[in-house]
Motif scaffolding. Structure first.
Motif, PDB file in Angstrom:
ATOM      1  N   GLU A  41       2.953   4.444 -18.356  1.00 54.56           N
ATOM      2  CA  GLU A  41       1.873   3.469 -18.330  1.00 54.56           C
ATOM      3  C   GLU A  41       1.652   2.983 -16.894  1.00 54.56           C
ATOM      4  OE1 GLU A  41       1.363   0.906 -22.070  1.00 54.56           O
ATOM      5  OE2 GLU A  41       3.468   0.727 -21.582  1.00 54.56           O
ATOM      6  N   ASN A  42       0.547   2.281 -16.693  1.00 53.33           N
ATOM      7  CA  ASN A  42       0.322   1.666 -15.389  1.00 53.33           C
ATOM      8  C   ASN A  42       1.485   0.754 -15.055  1.00 53.33           C
ATOM      9  OD1 ASN A  42      -2.262   2.570 -14.411  1.00 53.33           O
ATOM     10  ND2 ASN A  42      -3.092   1.609 -16.244  1.00 53.33           N
ATOM     11  N   GLY A  43       1.973   0.874 -13.829  1.00 54.92           N
ATOM     12  CA  GLY A  43       3.058   0.003 -13.404  1.00 54.92           C
ATOM     13  C   GLY A  43       4.441   0.518 -13.765  1.00 54.92           C
ATOM     14  N   ALA A  44       4.518   1.713 -14.359  1.00 54.12           N
ATOM     15  CA  ALA A  44       5.817   2.243 -14.786  1.00 54.12           C
ATOM     16  C   ALA A  44       6.705   2.624 -13.603  1.00 54.12           C
ATOM     17  CB  ALA A  44       5.618   3.450 -15.702  1.00 54.12           C
ATOM     18  N   GLY A  45       6.081   2.928 -12.465  1.00 56.57           N
ATOM     19  CA  GLY A  45       6.860   3.285 -11.275  1.00 56.57           C
ATOM     20  C   GLY A  45       6.654   4.703 -10.788  1.00 56.57           C
ATOM     21  N   LYS A  46       5.621   5.366 -11.285  1.00 51.12           N
ATOM     22  CA  LYS A  46       5.372   6.770 -10.943  1.00 51.12           C
ATOM     23  C   LYS A  46       5.008   6.947  -9.476  1.00 51.12           C
ATOM     24  CE  LYS A  46       1.955   6.930 -13.886  1.00 51.12           C
ATOM     25  NZ  LYS A  46       1.848   5.557 -14.379  1.00 51.12           N
ATOM     26  N   SER A  47       4.020   6.174  -9.029  1.00 53.81           N
ATOM     27  CA  SER A  47       3.570   6.321  -7.635  1.00 53.81           C
ATOM     28  C   SER A  47       4.688   5.955  -6.670  1.00 53.81           C
ATOM     29  CB  SER A  47       2.352   5.442  -7.363  1.00 53.81           C
ATOM     30  OG  SER A  47       1.251   5.890  -8.116  1.00 53.81           O
ATOM     31  N   THR A  48       5.440   4.930  -7.009  1.00 53.54           N
ATOM     32  CA  THR A  48       6.541   4.523  -6.142  1.00 53.54           C
ATOM     33  C   THR A  48       7.511   5.685  -5.944  1.00 53.54           C
ATOM     34  OG1 THR A  48       6.367   2.242  -6.909  1.00 53.54           O
ATOM     35  CG2 THR A  48       8.449   2.875  -5.888  1.00 53.54           C
ATOM     36  N   LEU A  49       7.864   6.331  -7.038  1.00 51.86           N
ATOM     37  CA  LEU A  49       8.814   7.443  -6.968  1.00 51.86           C
ATOM     38  C   LEU A  49       8.280   8.568  -6.085  1.00 51.86           C
ATOM     39  CD1 LEU A  49      11.558   8.385  -8.156  1.00 51.86           C
ATOM     40  CD2 LEU A  49      10.250   9.637  -9.883  1.00 51.86           C
TER      41      LEU A  49
END
Ligand SMILES: Nc1ncnc2c1ncn2[C@@H]1O[C@H](COP(=O)(O)OP(=O)(O)O)[C@@H](O)[C@H]1O
Ligand SMILES: [Mg+2]
Length: 512
Positions: A41-49
């Motif tokens: 979901e949005n905010g799950a941490g995908k982009s950060t990773l």
């Protein structure tokens, strides 16, 4: 001999931001020639990773191996050196430059002291051919479509020798046709030996193209599964942590009088080209009218005309019987029109304002928010507290800036504000674009709830599934004109597709 080492291995990566663990001991592997989807979901941490893998952030804990060797990726340059390329959600291209100029930017090949543009363009052409990208090396960025611009970004990574490609929600900005083309390009890339990490929250795409999928929820890996051994329901449940129904529940509509009526509306753009072309339809109380169409057929202009952001040259637009064409946006809002805008950053929210301030963007000048020229901060804040509770807007506080909310929560905030105004007409433009399944379900339910309360709802969406599932009636727009109206229960994707392409005038079996 043991199997080859994975091209990328992340070992227990943890990344903290103030107040949140964005990545909580995440481990995953990317095999050579694999498309590995990252779902969450949005905010799950995908982009950060992925920003960690691309050297934009440093992990607080954990390590990374590339081809079995431990590495420190302390900058994007280092990532590129290691053969990693990233296609971001927002492109970083220079508009007036050509495709080739953008691709070689920063790594210009020299011939003596001069840039060897010719050989660069030739190389771009070759890469384009190899991967079926079909980009014209000499086209200027401002002349090409969003889909093409994305291919230029892909090409940029390939030109720099990337073997590992990261795509961050690449299909969010694409039309259905462009999405299919991108899928084909990805398949081509892995066939040529590249490996891909694909961030998305679209289950259909994952099922079509990915080999494996890692599901992340609130910074943690929930599972990694083969797409051949799972299904969309399973994935959705893992992603949001509860069962998700894809079918939209709704009762037959209880339709009343016409609320919004457009009659023979014409509007030209600055170049004098007709963007709305003798366009007519009406939306009645208690019904959801879905406008189906391929992006760029007048949808944005139509909404602009209704909401006062665009002048019309002729025709009429009435709201509950009163002419509203060419009135100011504020005057139109005051005629009981609410609007969930297409671009939530440009028109929906003021990102630097707090959540609380954003909740009164269009009403702050009125009672009870404003008394004798003074803003009543207490009442404004109470109002915001109530809305974020009722609409489940997840924000640390009402005094947080709108910018720091996830996309889904920003959208919930806008919807809360627009619905709370208790409109007669609710216009929803691409209301679920870029949202995850949980948020999509929420938004669609809200639209149906409004319709059940007797509001007229105008839904404009490029997502055919959404149009089919949510609308009570569908009007198809093509080149600024309504080419036909059908009922969802009497039509299908194929018929709609033909109408959307302008090759069928009226639904064959619709009888509207
Ligand atoms: N630079 C940052 N500073 C503070 N918090 C951040 C930053 N980047 C992301 N976050 C937070 O980390 C969490 C994960 O965000 P993100 O990786 O963007 O999620 P996703 O890509 O899955 O939507 C979110 O709560 C987000 O607000
Ligand atoms: Mg993201």
């Amino acid at each position: 001999m043991s199997a080859a080492a994975p091209v990328v291995e992340l070992k227990q990566i943890t990344k903290r931001f103030p107040g949140i663990v964005a990545n909580d001991s995440i481990s995953l592997t990317l095999e050579k020639g694999e498309i590995h989807a990252l779902l969450g979901e949005n905010g799950a941490g995908k982009s950060t990773l992925m920003n960690i893998v691309f050297g934009l952030y440093q992990p607080d804990e954990g390590s990374i191996e590339i081809g079995g060797k431990p590495v420190i990726i302390d900058s994007p340059n280092k990532a590129i050196e290691l053969g990693i390329g990233m296609v971001h959600q927002h492109f970083k291209l220079v508009d007036p430059f050509t495709v080739t100029e953008n691709i070689i930017l920063g790594t210009e090949p020299k011939k003596g002291l001069k840039i060897d543009y010719k050989s660069a363009a030739e190389q771009v052409r070759k890469l384009s051919e190899l991967y079926g990208l079909q980009v014209d090396p000499h086209a200027r960025i401002h002349d090409i479509s969003v889909g093409m611009q994305q291919r230029v970004e892909i090409m940029k990574t390939l030109y720099r020798g990337a073997d590992i490609l990261i795509f961050d929600e690449p299909t969010a900005v694409l039309t259905p046709q462009e999405i299919n083309e991108l899928m084909a390009i990805m398949k081509r890339l892995v066939a040529e030996g590249k490996s891909i990490i694909l961030i998305t929250h679209k289950l259909k795409e994952i099922m079509t193209i990915a080999d494996r999928v890692t599901i992340i929820r609130r910074g943690k890996v929930i599972d990694t599964v083969r797409t051949s051994e799972t299904n969309p329901n399973d994935l959705a449940e893992k992603m949001v942590g509860r069962g998700v129904t894809f079918k939209v529940d709704k009762q037959p509509p209880n339709i009343g009088k016409a609320v919004l009526k457009l009659d023979g509306v014409n509007s030209k753009n600055k170049e004098g080209i007709s963007v709305l072309n003798n366009l007519s339809f009406e939306v009645k109380a208690g019904e959801i009218l879905g406008i189906a169409g391929v992006d760029g057929n007048g949808q944005s202009e139509l909404i602009q005309a209704i909401t006062g952001l665009r002048k019309i040259d002729s025709g009429s637009i009435t709201m509950e019987g009163k002419e509203i064409a060419n009135l100011s946006p504020r005057k139109i809002t005051e005629k009981n029109v609410s609007h969930i805008p297409e671009d939530r950053h440009k028109h929906g929210l003021v990102l630097d304002f707090t959540v609380s301030e954003n909740m009164v963007l269009e009403t702050y000048y009125r009672s009870p928010y404003n008394r004798n020229g003074f803003m009543n901060k207490d009442i404004i804040d109470k109002h915001a507290e109530k809305l974020i509770r009722e609409f489940d807007v997840r924000t640390p506080s009402i005094h947080t800036s709108a910018r720091s909310l996830s996309g889904g929560n920003q959208q919930k905030a806008i919807i809360a504000r627009e619905i709370e105004k208790n409109p007669s007409l609710l216009i929803a433009a691409q209301p679920t674009r870029g949202l995850d399944v949980g948020a999509i379900e929420f938004v669609q339910k809200q639209l149906i709830a409004q319709r059940d309360q007797g509001k007229a709802v105008l839904l404009v969406s490029f997502e055919l599934d959404e149009i089919m599932n949510v609308s009570d009636r569908i009007a198809v727009i093509y080149e600024g004109h309504i080419v036909g109206e059908v009922y969802p229960e009497n039509t299908n994707d194929q018929e709609l597709g033909l109408m959307m392409a302008g090759s069928l005038k009226q639904g064959g079996n619709s009888g509207v």
